[in-house]
Scaffold this motif. Sequence first.
Motif, PDB file in Angstrom:
ATOM      1  N   ALA A  88     -33.492 -13.103  32.060  1.00 58.76           N
ATOM      2  CA  ALA A  88     -33.338 -14.061  30.822  1.00 58.76           C
ATOM      3  C   ALA A  88     -34.117 -13.249  29.550  1.00 58.76           C
ATOM      4  CB  ALA A  88     -33.881 -15.402  31.025  1.00 58.76           C
ATOM      5  N   THR A  89     -35.459 -13.005  30.115  1.00 58.17           N
ATOM      6  CA  THR A  89     -36.309 -12.337  29.205  1.00 58.17           C
ATOM      7  C   THR A  89     -35.865 -11.163  28.445  1.00 58.17           C
ATOM      8  OG1 THR A  89     -38.249 -13.224  30.328  1.00 58.17           O
ATOM      9  CG2 THR A  89     -38.802 -11.373  28.909  1.00 58.17           C
ATOM     10  N   ARG A  90     -35.134 -10.221  29.372  1.00 59.66           N
ATOM     11  CA  ARG A  90     -34.375  -8.935  29.068  1.00 59.66           C
ATOM     12  C   ARG A  90     -33.152  -9.294  28.255  1.00 59.66           C
ATOM     13  NH1 ARG A  90     -35.285  -6.736  34.287  1.00 59.66           N
ATOM     14  NH2 ARG A  90     -33.218  -6.392  34.480  1.00 59.66           N
ATOM     15  N   GLY A  91     -32.919 -10.491  27.893  1.00 57.97           N
ATOM     16  CA  GLY A  91     -31.573 -10.766  27.479  1.00 57.97           C
ATOM     17  C   GLY A  91     -30.118 -10.533  28.291  1.00 57.97           C
ATOM     18  N   GLU A  92     -30.303 -10.932  29.484  1.00 61.81           N
ATOM     19  CA  GLU A  92     -29.494 -10.766  30.383  1.00 61.81           C
ATOM     20  C   GLU A  92     -29.283 -11.895  31.210  1.00 61.81           C
ATOM     21  OE1 GLU A  92     -30.512  -7.536  32.959  1.00 61.81           O
ATOM     22  OE2 GLU A  92     -30.249  -5.703  31.656  1.00 61.81           O
ATOM     23  N   GLY A  93     -29.365 -13.117  30.379  1.00 59.55           N
ATOM     24  CA  GLY A  93     -29.317 -14.404  30.922  1.00 59.55           C
ATOM     25  C   GLY A  93     -27.693 -14.774  31.230  1.00 59.55           C
ATOM     26  N   ALA A  94     -26.786 -14.094  30.631  1.00 60.96           N
ATOM     27  CA  ALA A  94     -25.360 -14.318  31.028  1.00 60.96           C
ATOM     28  C   ALA A  94     -25.079 -13.758  32.388  1.00 60.96           C
ATOM     29  CB  ALA A  94     -24.413 -13.296  30.107  1.00 60.96           C
ATOM     30  N   LYS A  95     -25.946 -12.663  32.589  1.00 65.99           N
ATOM     31  CA  LYS A  95     -25.434 -12.199  34.160  1.00 65.99           C
ATOM     32  C   LYS A  95     -26.130 -13.190  35.243  1.00 65.99           C
ATOM     33  CE  LYS A  95     -26.348  -7.307  32.944  1.00 65.99           C
ATOM     34  NZ  LYS A  95     -26.998  -6.075  33.559  1.00 65.99           N
ATOM     35  N   VAL A  96     -26.947 -13.887  34.803  1.00 68.57           N
ATOM     36  CA  VAL A  96     -27.667 -14.994  35.660  1.00 68.57           C
ATOM     37  C   VAL A  96     -26.279 -16.349  35.746  1.00 68.57           C
ATOM     38  CG1 VAL A  96     -29.431 -16.742  36.044  1.00 68.57           C
ATOM     39  CG2 VAL A  96     -30.015 -14.422  35.213  1.00 68.57           C
ATOM     40  N   ARG A  97     -26.127 -16.709  34.644  1.00 69.73           N
ATOM     41  CA  ARG A  97     -25.055 -17.596  34.647  1.00 69.73           C
ATOM     42  C   ARG A  97     -23.725 -17.276  35.467  1.00 69.73           C
ATOM     43  NH1 ARG A  97     -21.797 -20.343  29.334  1.00 69.73           N
ATOM     44  NH2 ARG A  97     -21.115 -22.226  30.751  1.00 69.73           N
ATOM     45  N   SER A  98     -23.481 -15.958  35.266  1.00 73.03           N
ATOM     46  CA  SER A  98     -22.107 -15.471  35.731  1.00 73.03           C
ATOM     47  C   SER A  98     -22.244 -15.687  37.254  1.00 73.03           C
ATOM     48  CB  SER A  98     -22.057 -14.075  35.316  1.00 73.03           C
ATOM     49  OG  SER A  98     -20.824 -13.536  36.176  1.00 73.03           O
TER      50      SER A  98
END
Length: 882
Positions: free
Chosen positions: A736-746
């Motif tokens: 999320a810090t790296r701006g990859e929160g969408a990958k987590v939610r996916s």
Amino acid sequence: MTDETLRTSTQVPKKASLDGLEERWGAAWEEGGTYAFNPDTERDEVYSIDTPPPTVSGSLHVGHVFSYTHTDVVARYKRMRGYNVFYPMGWDDNGLPTERRVQNYYGVRVDPSQPYVEDFVPPHDGGDGKSIKYADQKPISRRNFIELCWKLTAEDEKQFEALWRRLGLSIDWTHQYQTIDSNAQRVAQTAFIRNLARGEAYQAQAPGLWDVTFQTAVAQAELEAREYPGAYHTLAFHTDGDDVLIETTRPELLPACVALVAHPDDERYQHLFGTTATTPVFGVEIPILAHPAAEIDKGAGIAMCCTFGDLTDVQWWRELNLPMRAVLGKDGRLLNETPEWITSDAGTEAYEEMAGKTTFTARKVLVERLKASGEMVGEEKPTQRMTNFFEKGDKPLEIVTSRQWYIRNGGRAFTDATGKDLRDSLLVRGKELEFHPDFMRVRYNNWVEGLNSDWLISRQRFFGVPIPLWYKVSDSGDVDYDAVITPTEDMLPIDPTTDTPPGYDEAQRGKPGGFVGEVDIMDTWATSSLTPQVAGGWLRDEKLFDAVYPMDLRPQGQDIIRTWLFSTMVRAHLEFDGLPWKHAAISGWILDPDRKKMSKSKGNVVTPMGLLEQHGSDAVRYWAASARLGTDAAFDEQQMKIGRRLAMKLLNASKFALGMAGGDAQVDLDPSAVSEPLDRAMLAMLAGVIERATTAFEAYDHTRALEVTETCFWTFCDDYLELVKDRAYDRDGELATRGEGAKVRSARVTLNLAVDAFLRLFAPVLPYATEEVWSWYRTGSVHNAQWPSASEVGNAAEGDPQLVDIAGGTLAALRKIKSEQKVSQRTAYASVTVEIPQDWADAVELVRSELEAAAHVTGTLDFVGGDVAEPEVTAFEFAVED
């Protein structure tokens, strides 16, 4: 269908358990009316089931659990498909099995001459009744006996219901019926009266199979051929020339001999056809005749025809127009009076010594005389012969002439209401019915084509549906059985032994100019053949009947195709000119470890309650559902253990997946949030499974649906979950810090969508575990939820399901090395090289990050294309721990 919505917060327990789910959810389903049938419905909205009514005469065994689970799986699936499922429960509580149980349980037997006793107390109440000999059973009135039948069946039904509830059958318990209650009696008696009015029911004085133990006639469908020890006796019949030698296993029937019969092409006897012979000992003159049913190569090729030793005798007697010379009574003993056709002094003396004796004793008496006279050649030659038994009896059947009632079933030529031959019409009905599996259809066809008699429905028993007729008594006091008095339909149900016919009063019973009531009852199949009508409300609830009939499904065992399935087809064709249901689902048998069919008579059954308590209902259901329709299955507790492991894994994997977001956040099921290749691949795989499972269920192949679902589920647990758990957790918020929160939610949405689909796919087989997980994040019941569809997983079509297998196979190779090196799977790789199939190069790059996280690769991960079928680690170095 009830509304199922997401809870505002997820309630995942700290520890998941299968213990106590049956009690908790069973009570919840009952209280919430989860499986209630909605009477305000249209026929096209309904899926109706003609549930088999178990025989209430003891205890259920594991074979019942096996077949009833098959039915319940279908019911649950259809309910989730949006149908208003009519799933009643019946109890088959009339007939001989119940009478035998009551006799053993209470130590009583019927003596119609005994008076009725108010508040009768039986001599035993549940003791070891099997040890009570017939002679020691207390004779009681028919009415007292029937009252005991009612009492014990009510107790048995409660125990049966408790077991069915524990198993999780999704029955609507407000729809129950009995095959002996007033509703069933009205249906059965009305159908019979209409059969009689149309000429489909008739009475006849004719030779028929008779059980001397139970003192009742037996129908063709109730026969069981068994080996029985006997002995051949060679007897000399006298002619004008040489004696004619015949071989027989029934010499005691010699006084009933009416002819000698040989094949018309048998050259040994052609010169004797049309002449006569005299019987040994009795000296009665009889004809020597030809008939094609005689077997040239059996014994001497010539046989004596007696009235009656077997069914061939009946055939010869009819077709050769022979006299009736019966000597055997219904009690299995020779008649006391010397027959008028025996006139010689020697014959009279011989018969008087045999009179009143059992066939066994009479045989010994006569054989001694035959030996003394020299008319028996040689000694007896022991043999094992196949003979007919009543399926519930212990002694060979005899053939006795008596007055009986029949319903036409195609066994004899008859033109039905359609103007066609009844047998042909019933064969056509068999083609219209969908059999599952289809190869069971041949059993129906073979039975119909092989019928040689109409359906004998009258039984000389006590606890059953009375045949609703009376007969006039002539002025001279003789009963005129041709003068039948029938009730009007509005009078039904009736008992002609206590009710009076129209225009008469009770004082005229048995008196000249009066009437007598029919004392016989209908056989149990005459009522059970009407279960769709009894359960469906025929004659009592027109709205219900229109909504459920003809029914959709008849589930049943393969061994009663000739009885229950066929007889139900007969009644529906005669009364409604159609099928009683669209589909017939035929279960196989349960085999013991020696591959023998389990049955109470063989003493190799397993009672189910202990299994349900030990392994859990879901586990036992899993074992049952693992067997296809029409296929025999072995009793296998190991398979139940596998089922329990699956149910437990479903709880734990769901707990793991639904708790990824932490806390009690609402579960996210937005498929548009699925963006990563591996996530889309997982959902694409799941979409394919949903389609295949749905296709299998529609084809009544529940086992295939379970197989594809279970295979995908274990892939989900063993591969996908391991590959994405780090991304889904994102414990430190690094992604999320790296701006990859969408990958987590996916990842989290994919896990949630998968669990949501798996719960519904497994729900028909594992109702308790799936309902438990469903309650953690949804309201309502999973069993009233919509069956999953491929469209629910959104953009899954863009995924490649093979990617899950590629990622899983590569991860397995990376783990294998650690196992071989005996290091923890959490040991990090400093570097590792994996040789993969040439065409995997692009795919593995799509899941590189998941593989590095799951395999704990902290250094370099290299992929090298090669000529290999599966990935293989070719070089590696573990990181040095600090």
